[in-house]
Design a protein around this motif. Structure first.
Motif, PDB file in Angstrom:
ATOM      1  N   PHE A  80     -30.874 -23.243  -5.466  1.00  0.00           N
ATOM      2  CA  PHE A  80     -30.928 -24.500  -6.547  1.00  0.00           C
ATOM      3  C   PHE A  80     -30.076 -24.204  -7.862  1.00  0.00           C
ATOM      4  CE2 PHE A  80     -33.392 -21.575  -9.356  1.00  0.00           C
ATOM      5  CZ  PHE A  80     -34.068 -20.756  -8.466  1.00  0.00           C
ATOM      6  N   GLY A  81     -29.831 -24.899  -8.522  1.00  0.00           N
ATOM      7  CA  GLY A  81     -29.163 -24.696  -9.786  1.00  0.00           C
ATOM      8  C   GLY A  81     -29.977 -24.498 -10.882  1.00  0.00           C
ATOM      9  N   ILE A  82     -29.667 -23.520 -11.756  1.00  0.00           N
ATOM     10  CA  ILE A  82     -30.336 -23.452 -12.828  1.00  0.00           C
ATOM     11  C   ILE A  82     -30.770 -24.662 -13.870  1.00  0.00           C
ATOM     12  CG2 ILE A  82     -30.744 -21.917 -15.224  1.00  0.00           C
ATOM     13  CD1 ILE A  82     -30.954 -20.376 -12.510  1.00  0.00           C
ATOM     14  N   ALA A  83     -29.477 -25.347 -14.131  1.00  0.00           N
ATOM     15  CA  ALA A  83     -29.665 -26.721 -14.759  1.00  0.00           C
ATOM     16  C   ALA A  83     -30.477 -27.538 -14.402  1.00  0.00           C
ATOM     17  CB  ALA A  83     -28.446 -27.089 -15.044  1.00  0.00           C
TER      18      ALA A  83
ATOM     19  N   ASN B  34     -34.296 -16.392 -16.996  1.00  0.00           N
ATOM     20  CA  ASN B  34     -33.539 -17.613 -17.296  1.00  0.00           C
ATOM     21  C   ASN B  34     -34.669 -18.531 -18.143  1.00  0.00           C
ATOM     22  OD1 ASN B  34     -30.869 -18.669 -16.314  1.00  0.00           O
ATOM     23  ND2 ASN B  34     -31.599 -17.548 -14.597  1.00  0.00           N
TER      24      ASN B  34
END
Lengths: 230, 538
Positions: A105-108, A22
């Motif tokens: 967790f969220g990537i954003a 990512n």
């Protein structure tokens, strides 16, 4: 501008690969470490701009890594841990971590936090209109991002500096918790009062002659903080 | 003057005796007379006289000799010698022998009464002092006894031990052989111990008595001693057991602290009149010491069970924190991978998309396995694991999981060394297969590629020992016990290999123990690891 290098420290290979894929896709250089020892080596050897650090690791755990790095470096540290305990969070922030994110967790969200950390470094921040601030021995040179107390230079982490700068340029006002959290960290942090409490504590420790009776950063109970003008 | 102080007058002159008797009786003394030494001696043998008035010259003996006989029998007697003028020398000698005074004849009654009065006054002081000293000694005896009992019973915090020691000490210090203790527990008085009872008597003894009725209940409720002399006439049911022995007299004292009863101690004897005030005081004191020790033991027991509850609670908290951590890691991979694919700002190439999907797939499996392991663990801990034991040949068990083992050891050399002559074992094949799979999985995780992993078995008398041996990183000896704890994670994992659930070896131990076997490890860092477990032969 050179690409920023992020060090990811986690003993789980799947997490390492997920994060590095990512981060690389978003233009960052990535270094990985699978335990605390490797992490400390990497910070000494490479030019690391930010560190994402797991807590439970073999050899040297994340809390210890954080403590040791803070002895000589102010690189932003984001803790990424499977431990969601509030105590762990406060402990890490007090030891000098800049942020704390819980797995999963969220990537954003992670990307937003990385951006916040870099913003504190001053890369994206707008320098204040005034060039300096001085009050009762405390001097801040905004252009050089340099802080002294009675002529002695004080080393601050980027987040600490951002918070102090915010208080200094608004020294004629009382800043509420929410205002400080939103301007220094970002809108998504507006309810993270712990962050503010811990970072004010860290600043007082570095700046105040007697951190228990602060003369610079005043607490306005229930409202916020105020940098006292002499 | 004390009532009825008695005086013996010895003289061979009857007229003199009569006069003296009248004078003394007028003063309120009880008077006896004797006309000869022999008569006097027989009188003094019968009883104690406070004073004796002796003529020094008697027809059948020398007065000083008689004096000696008197003092021998009653050292406290006040002796006044009567002498003629010629025998003053003898009188002085009698003073040396212990007479209180001598008077010359003819006698002046006033002088006699005055001297007698002084002598009896002195005697009263002596007797009173002696009584005080005796009382003091009695108190000392009681105190020393209590101290000894207290020391003996405070040696232990075990309730039963305290009661047994107490009853031994009661016998030792009071000479009362038969004793028993009831302790208050859940609204009832429960028999905690007895001493010196005949087998028949102890068999018929009530194991529990009501605290609101009966003599034992009364002692408990009123927190006061009760004495029953000749209890044989009583119809008291709680004491009926004493009929099976030659007991006549019973006393019960409360085990009480600050007026609050916590039980009752009873004693019984085969003599009557043995429970004097002092004895009851001593028993009450002993009972108080026992009560303190019993209460301490009860408090200690409460405190230690509270402590173990606290420990259990903190273990539970730690367990939950661990489970939460172990669940979050694969969840983070699943969530992160899916989330990566959903981000609008980056479009990943096909291989990366595939990789994310595989990660989701793999960690969903990891989660499933973790949940299975947790379930298994909780069954093992609740001792609710069903183990369906059937006689099996070990080779059959290994054959049934051969494909899985081959898969696991695809990059290692798996060697099976299970001799055919190994006897059948009584096992649940599914569970034992899991133990073998877990051990081989571990071996793979901690060994370099292309090293050997072997499964061996050998018969050892009544058991079969199965071993999984690797040439991996090894385990330092200080961890040989710890690795079987749930959630323990070793550090020597080969790079790139995922952490397990931390439950594998704990489950192995649980399963092996459920089969009546043992599991252990032999290993040194850098020298490989040998896990062994034993299974009882069919």
């Amino acid at each position: 501008m050179d690409k920023k290098r992020i060090l990811i420290v986690d003993d789980d290979p799947a997490i390492l690969r997920l994060l590095s894929t990512n981060l690389k896709a978003r233009g960052y250089e990535v270094t990985t470490a699978t335990d605390g020892e490797e992490a400390l080596e990497a910070v000494q050897k490479d030019f690391i701009d930010l560190m994402i650090l797991d807590l439970m690791m073999p050899k040297i755990d994340g809390i210890e890594v954080c403590r040791r790095i803070r002895e000589w470096s102010d690189i932003p540290i984001i803790i990424l841990s499977a431990r969601g305990d509030e105590n762990d969070k406060v402990k890490c922030l007090e030891l000098g971590a800049d942020d704390y994110l819980t797995k999963p967790f969220g990537i954003a969200e992670l990307m937003a936090r990385i951006n916040t950390a870099f913003r504190h470094r001053g890369d994206a921040a707008v320098a204040p209109a005034q060039s300096s601030f001085a009050c009762d021995g405390l001097e801040i040179n905004f252009a050089k991002r340099r802080v002294t107390v009675n002529g002695k230079e004080i080393s601050l982490t980027p987040t600490e500096y951002s918070l102090l700068q915010q208080l200094a340029v608004n020294s004629d006002k009382v800043l509420t918790h929410t205002m400080l959290l939103q301007t220094v960290w970002g809108n998504e942090y507006s309810s993270e009062k712990e962050y503010l409490r811990v970072f004010v504590g860290r600043l007082r420790k570095k700046l105040e002659p007697d951190p228990k009776k602060p003369k610079y950063i005043q607490t306005i109970p229930g409202v916020g903080y105020h940098l006292a003008m002499a | 003057m004390k009532d009825n102080e008695s005086i013996l007058v010895v003289d061979d002159d009857p007229d003199f005796l009569a006069v003296i008797k009248r004078i003394l009786e007028n003063k309120g003394y009880e008077v006896e007379t004797a006309a000869s030494a022999s008569e006097a001696i027989s009188l003094i043998r019968e009883r104690f006289y406070n004073a004796a008035i002796l003529d020094i010259s008697l027809p059948d003996a020398d007065g000083t000799e008689l004096l000696s006989r008197f003092l021998e029998r009653h050292p406290d007697i006040i002796a006044i010698m009567l002498t003629g003028h010629s025998s003053v020398q003898n009188a002085v000698q009698s003073l040396n022998r212990g007479a209180f005074a001598y008077l010359e004849k003819p006698l002046d009654p006033e002088t006699l009464l005055s001297i007698l009065g002084r002598g009896l006054e002195k005697q009263r002081l002596v007797l009173e002092n002696r009584k005080l000293i005796e009382e003091l000694e009695q108190h000392n005896h009681i105190n020393n006894t209590l101290l000894s009992v207290s020391q003996a019973v405070s040696q232990s915090l075990d309730l039963q031990e305290i009661i047994d020691t107490s009853l031994d000490k009661v016998a030792q210090y009071t000479g009362i052989e038969t004793s028993f203790v009831y302790i208050h527990e859940n609204e009832r008085l429960v028999l905690m111990g007895c001493h010196g009872l005949s087998p028949e008597a102890s068999k018929t003894m009530e194991k529990e008595v009501d605290r609101d009725t009966g003599i034992i209940g009364r002692i408990f409720r009123q927190s006061r001693p009760v004495i029953v002399e000749e209890w044989k006439d009583s119809t008291e049911p709680t004491l009926a057991f004493l009929k099976n022995g030659d007991y006549r007299c019973f006393a019960g004292v409360p085990l009480a602290i600050l007026g609050e009863s916590i039980g009752v101690m009873g004693v019984a004897t085969n003599t009557t009149d043995c429970f004097s005030h002092n004895n009851i005081e001593l028993l009450t004191g002993i009972a108080r010491e026992i009560a303190i020790a019993v209460r301490n033991a009860q408090l200690y027991e409460d405190a230690s069970s509270a402590k173990s509850l606290r420990e259990l609670d903190s273990m539970r908290t730690e367990f939950l924190a661990n489970v939460s951590h172990e669940l979050r890691t694969p969840l983070a991979v699943i969530k992160g991978s899916a989330n990566s694919l959903l981000q609008p700002d980056v479009i990943f190439d096909e291989p990366t998309r595939q990789y994310f999907l595989q990660s989701i797939d793999k960690d969903a499996d990891t989660l499933t396995r973790l949940v299975d392991d947790l379930l298994m663990m909780s069954r093992l801990e609740a001792e609710a694991l069903e183990v369906k034991k059937t006689p099996y040949k070990l080779t059959e068990v290994v054959d049934s999981i051969k494909d899985r083992l081959d898969n696991l050891t695809a990059r290692h050399n798996l060697i099976l060394n299970i001799p055919d002559e190994i006897p059948m074992v009584n096992i649940d094949d599914v569970r034992i297969s899991q133990v073998l799979t877990n051990l081989v999985e571990n071996a793979v995780k901690f060994s370099e590629e292309n090293t050997t992993i072997s499964i061996e078995a050998k018969a050892n008398g009544k058991e079969v020992i199965v071993r999984v041996v690797d040439e991996g990183t090894g385990i330092p000896s200080e961890l040989h016990q710890k690795i079987f704890d749930r959630f323990f994670q070793g550090n020597g994992r080969k790079s790139g290999r995922r952490k397990g659930t931390g439950l594998g070896l704990a489950i192995c131990r649980g399963i092996v123990e459920a089969h009546g076997g043992k599991i252990w490890v032999e290993s040194e860092p850098g020298k490989g690891t040998k896990f062994s477990f034993s299974l009882p032969v069919n």
